[in-house]
Motif scaffolding. Sequence first.
Motif, PDB file in Angstrom:
ATOM      1  N   TYR A 129      -5.950  40.913 -34.857  1.00 13.80           N
ATOM      2  CA  TYR A 129      -6.097  42.000 -33.856  1.00 13.80           C
ATOM      3  C   TYR A 129      -6.544  41.458 -32.491  1.00 13.80           C
ATOM      4  N   ALA A 130      -6.291  39.970 -32.593  1.00 11.74           N
ATOM      5  CA  ALA A 130      -6.499  39.202 -31.129  1.00 11.74           C
ATOM      6  C   ALA A 130      -5.034  39.081 -30.458  1.00 11.74           C
ATOM      7  N   HIS A 131      -5.168  38.537 -29.319  1.00 14.05           N
ATOM      8  CA  HIS A 131      -4.151  38.142 -28.614  1.00 14.05           C
ATOM      9  C   HIS A 131      -3.546  36.676 -28.776  1.00 14.05           C
ATOM     10  N   VAL A 132      -2.507  36.450 -29.285  1.00  9.80           N
ATOM     11  CA  VAL A 132      -2.383  35.119 -29.806  1.00  9.80           C
ATOM     12  C   VAL A 132      -1.068  34.773 -29.134  1.00  9.80           C
ATOM     13  N   GLN A 133      -1.293  33.180 -28.576  1.00  7.49           N
ATOM     14  CA  GLN A 133      -0.219  32.793 -27.997  1.00  7.49           C
ATOM     15  C   GLN A 133       0.226  31.339 -28.522  1.00  7.49           C
ATOM     16  N   SER A 134       1.233  30.797 -28.121  1.00  8.62           N
ATOM     17  CA  SER A 134       1.671  29.525 -28.426  1.00  8.62           C
ATOM     18  C   SER A 134       2.764  28.689 -27.521  1.00  8.62           C
ATOM     19  N   LYS A 135       2.884  27.623 -27.173  1.00  7.16           N
ATOM     20  CA  LYS A 135       3.884  26.941 -26.496  1.00  7.16           C
ATOM     21  C   LYS A 135       4.476  25.658 -26.996  1.00  7.16           C
ATOM     22  N   SER A 136       3.713  25.522 -28.550  1.00 12.99           N
ATOM     23  CA  SER A 136       4.408  24.128 -29.184  1.00 12.99           C
ATOM     24  C   SER A 136       4.004  24.243 -30.498  1.00 12.99           C
ATOM     25  N   TYR A 137       4.969  23.408 -31.363  1.00 10.73           N
ATOM     26  CA  TYR A 137       4.683  23.526 -32.613  1.00 10.73           C
ATOM     27  C   TYR A 137       4.991  22.109 -33.113  1.00 10.73           C
ATOM     28  N   LYS A 138       4.512  21.807 -34.596  1.00 12.95           N
ATOM     29  CA  LYS A 138       5.005  20.559 -35.305  1.00 12.95           C
ATOM     30  C   LYS A 138       5.657  20.950 -36.524  1.00 12.95           C
ATOM     31  N   VAL A 139       6.254  19.999 -37.319  1.00 17.43           N
ATOM     32  CA  VAL A 139       7.184  20.437 -38.434  1.00 17.43           C
ATOM     33  C   VAL A 139       6.698  19.499 -39.362  1.00 17.43           C
ATOM     34  N   LYS A 140       6.184  20.060 -40.532  1.00 16.33           N
ATOM     35  CA  LYS A 140       5.478  19.325 -41.790  1.00 16.33           C
ATOM     36  C   LYS A 140       6.181  19.873 -42.851  1.00 16.33           C
ATOM     37  N   GLY A 141       6.846  18.871 -43.696  1.00 13.19           N
ATOM     38  CA  GLY A 141       7.427  19.476 -44.972  1.00 13.19           C
ATOM     39  C   GLY A 141       8.564  20.397 -44.693  1.00 13.19           C
ATOM     40  N   GLY A 142       9.161  20.469 -43.721  1.00 11.65           N
ATOM     41  CA  GLY A 142      10.062  21.485 -43.423  1.00 11.65           C
ATOM     42  C   GLY A 142       9.541  22.725 -42.908  1.00 11.65           C
ATOM     43  N   LYS A 143       8.204  22.976 -42.579  1.00  8.60           N
ATOM     44  CA  LYS A 143       7.617  24.255 -42.068  1.00  8.60           C
ATOM     45  C   LYS A 143       6.991  23.953 -40.656  1.00  8.60           C
ATOM     46  N   ARG A 144       7.062  24.903 -40.007  1.00  5.55           N
ATOM     47  CA  ARG A 144       6.283  24.828 -38.595  1.00  5.55           C
ATOM     48  C   ARG A 144       5.076  25.229 -38.675  1.00  5.55           C
ATOM     49  N   TYR A 145       4.293  24.528 -37.930  1.00  2.00           N
ATOM     50  CA  TYR A 145       2.902  24.764 -37.783  1.00  2.00           C
ATOM     51  C   TYR A 145       2.653  24.835 -36.105  1.00  2.00           C
ATOM     52  N   TYR A 146       2.374  26.263 -35.667  1.00  2.00           N
ATOM     53  CA  TYR A 146       2.145  26.378 -34.325  1.00  2.00           C
ATOM     54  C   TYR A 146       0.667  26.116 -33.728  1.00  2.00           C
ATOM     55  N   TYR A 147       0.714  25.562 -32.618  1.00  2.00           N
ATOM     56  CA  TYR A 147      -0.427  25.575 -31.890  1.00  2.00           C
ATOM     57  C   TYR A 147      -0.863  26.754 -31.338  1.00  2.00           C
ATOM     58  N   ILE A 148      -2.013  27.510 -31.701  1.00  2.00           N
ATOM     59  CA  ILE A 148      -2.160  28.728 -31.195  1.00  2.00           C
ATOM     60  C   ILE A 148      -3.471  28.790 -30.146  1.00  2.00           C
ATOM     61  N   TYR A 149      -3.232  29.678 -29.126  1.00  2.00           N
ATOM     62  CA  TYR A 149      -4.477  30.084 -28.235  1.00  2.00           C
ATOM     63  C   TYR A 149      -4.704  31.331 -28.501  1.00  2.00           C
ATOM     64  N   VAL A 150      -6.085  31.724 -28.723  1.00  2.00           N
ATOM     65  CA  VAL A 150      -6.515  32.837 -29.236  1.00  2.00           C
ATOM     66  C   VAL A 150      -7.366  33.738 -28.055  1.00  2.00           C
ATOM     67  N   ASP A 151      -7.049  34.690 -27.545  1.00  2.00           N
ATOM     68  CA  ASP A 151      -7.608  35.491 -26.489  1.00  2.00           C
ATOM     69  C   ASP A 151      -7.849  34.339 -25.529  1.00  2.00           C
ATOM     70  N   GLY A 152      -6.973  33.451 -24.985  1.00  2.00           N
ATOM     71  CA  GLY A 152      -7.077  32.768 -23.825  1.00  2.00           C
ATOM     72  C   GLY A 152      -7.496  31.335 -24.209  1.00  2.00           C
ATOM     73  N   ARG A 153      -8.299  31.214 -25.554  1.00  2.00           N
ATOM     74  CA  ARG A 153      -8.859  30.018 -25.887  1.00  2.00           C
ATOM     75  C   ARG A 153      -7.864  29.102 -26.759  1.00  2.00           C
ATOM     76  N   PRO A 154      -7.878  27.728 -26.099  1.00  2.00           N
ATOM     77  CA  PRO A 154      -6.973  26.791 -27.414  1.00  2.00           C
ATOM     78  C   PRO A 154      -7.709  26.621 -28.556  1.00  2.00           C
ATOM     79  N   VAL A 155      -7.025  26.773 -29.791  1.00  2.00           N
ATOM     80  CA  VAL A 155      -7.675  26.917 -30.980  1.00  2.00           C
ATOM     81  C   VAL A 155      -7.362  25.944 -32.219  1.00  2.00           C
ATOM     82  N   GLY A 156      -5.920  25.929 -32.464  1.00  2.00           N
ATOM     83  CA  GLY A 156      -5.435  24.795 -33.412  1.00  2.00           C
ATOM     84  C   GLY A 156      -4.148  25.186 -34.208  1.00  2.00           C
TER      85      GLY A 156
END
Length: 613
Positions: A129-156
């Motif tokens: 229920y947070a506000h989640v944003q992203s502007k990049s991702y990496k692909v591992k094993g054919g799957k996308r992993y997005y780098y997320i920001y949660v409520d404005g904070r960079p997370v992982g």
Amino acid sequence: MRRFALGMMTSAVLMAGLASQVQASSKDYSKSTKTDLVTKIMGNKSYQVYSSLKLEEVTKKVKTKTEEKKKYTVKKKVAIKKSKKGKTKYKTVKQVKYKWVTKTAYKNVKKKKEWKFGKKLTASADFRYAHVQSKSYKVKGGKRYYYIYVDGRPVGYVNEKAFALSKANVVSQVSLVNNPSDSVGFNAEDAINYVTDKHGSLVDNDSVEISCKSAELNISDTGYVSSRKAGTAVLTFKYGKAKATATLTVRSDAKEGISSANLAGQDTDLADNLTTWSASVGATASSRDTSTSLDLVKSSNNYWATNRAANMKTFFYHPANLSVAGSPNQEGRVSSAVQGIDIYGQDMVSTNLDSGYANNREARGHMVYYNLKGLKKYNWQLIPSTELSFATWLSYIKNVKVSPYMKLGHGQAVGSTKKYAYVVANWNRSNNWANSQELLRVNKSTMQVDKIWTFKVWNGSSKYPRIFLNADVIDDKTIIGLFHNASKKRFEFWKITRSGDKFTAKEVAATNSNLISKSVAATNSNLIISNSSEVQGFVWDSIFDYYYIGFNDYIFKIKAGLNDDASDAGKLLNYYQFSTGHREMEGLASYKGELYLNLNHPTETLKVDHITK
């Protein structure tokens, strides 16, 4: 025209999709693939969130086997001769033999780069229920992993399966009042909670294809459904594989909401020729503030009224923002500018949208929920930063929920109950038109809109409508609306009651005064005097049975008469002026006899004391 056929997709949208496919098929994944900053909608499945995801050269011990011929000896008894008595004699001899032996050895071998996750931070369910944003991702094993920001904070990083992929969530039931004078109709986009693409990114409402199936109603090219005649329609919302439907009904009674404003009203001599400053003066003052959005305010305010009859103290400093700094669009930006608040028990809700945008006819923003049990008066300002430890930050955001992008209107007609939050989403530049007024109900458990009604209040006919820019939703079936009748220089208080989907209205009090006679606005070096001032907050105190009306530096206390004798309802009992350095008041709230007030620059909720005496 907007969004009503897939064939109307622009070439830019198609090219963006092709570019995305090219990026996903690229074999060089050593670096992040950058995207536009987008809002991500969390799904129901939970995945691990990692602090990092890196390609690293891995050294491993490799097991090797070799075979070699090995010599060994065995002892053997050999018969040599028989004795005179016929017995055989033996002797022991050594015999040389050979065998093949397998030897196992280990050696360090550098293998090609492999993806390595960093520290396990938490589960994605914590951000549902947070506000989640992203502007990049990496692909591992054919799957996308997005780098997320949660409520404005960079997370992982998190697997994109944590998002709601190709999902549409809309309000299932919309009930409109029959209004032959409504010149606009209902904007079907108001029923959208969210629509996502195949990667879980929020889709702009204008990109959603909306169709209407009905024998009586239709949808215009601009996406509005008229409420001038009764009928039922099924609205279908579609984007790619995302699809959802809503049932819309225009009620049958065209006379619903027609009432009369016949109360004489209470005269007052307490407020005579009072003046205040306008919002433009407050905006000018705040623009000179050199503090940044992440500066931590470490002290409380205590403002006393000029007559010393009341004071207000800091209760809570809101987060500096709940989105990535510089978020380019309204959908992704959770504004730090609060327009209204309400408190019920340990729950507080606020309407967050940029003050300039609040003047837009289709003003939208976000509603934010706070669990006050986890309240920290000062530290919550730092939610979007990395100054808090991750554990502390996580404990804070578990007590915060951010709604999807939603219709809010002016944002100051807000209320809440145990289960729901409400907003009457009216346009503050409507000039008291006869169009319908929209009431949205938000389920506090998800912070998603789950029901929409429209209603109208007319004094006799559509020539004399009552539009409520300020209102207090006092329970799940009742609204108290405040109407400023500028032509008659008075304030009217209306009780709007819902039974099922039908609304009835009754004038319950009136005050024969503008309360504020003039407001002063700054334009360059000149001062402009206006004969009106916008109300900045309105609430009913159910315990002491008072109405409170707030202007930028004044609070007026008025007898409500809802709980007992209504003979003096509308009587002005007192008023209080506070000097806050031209900080705009943005909303009032009351719960169990306690009064709360919100100020901006920075956004701060204060508790008002002594005012009920």
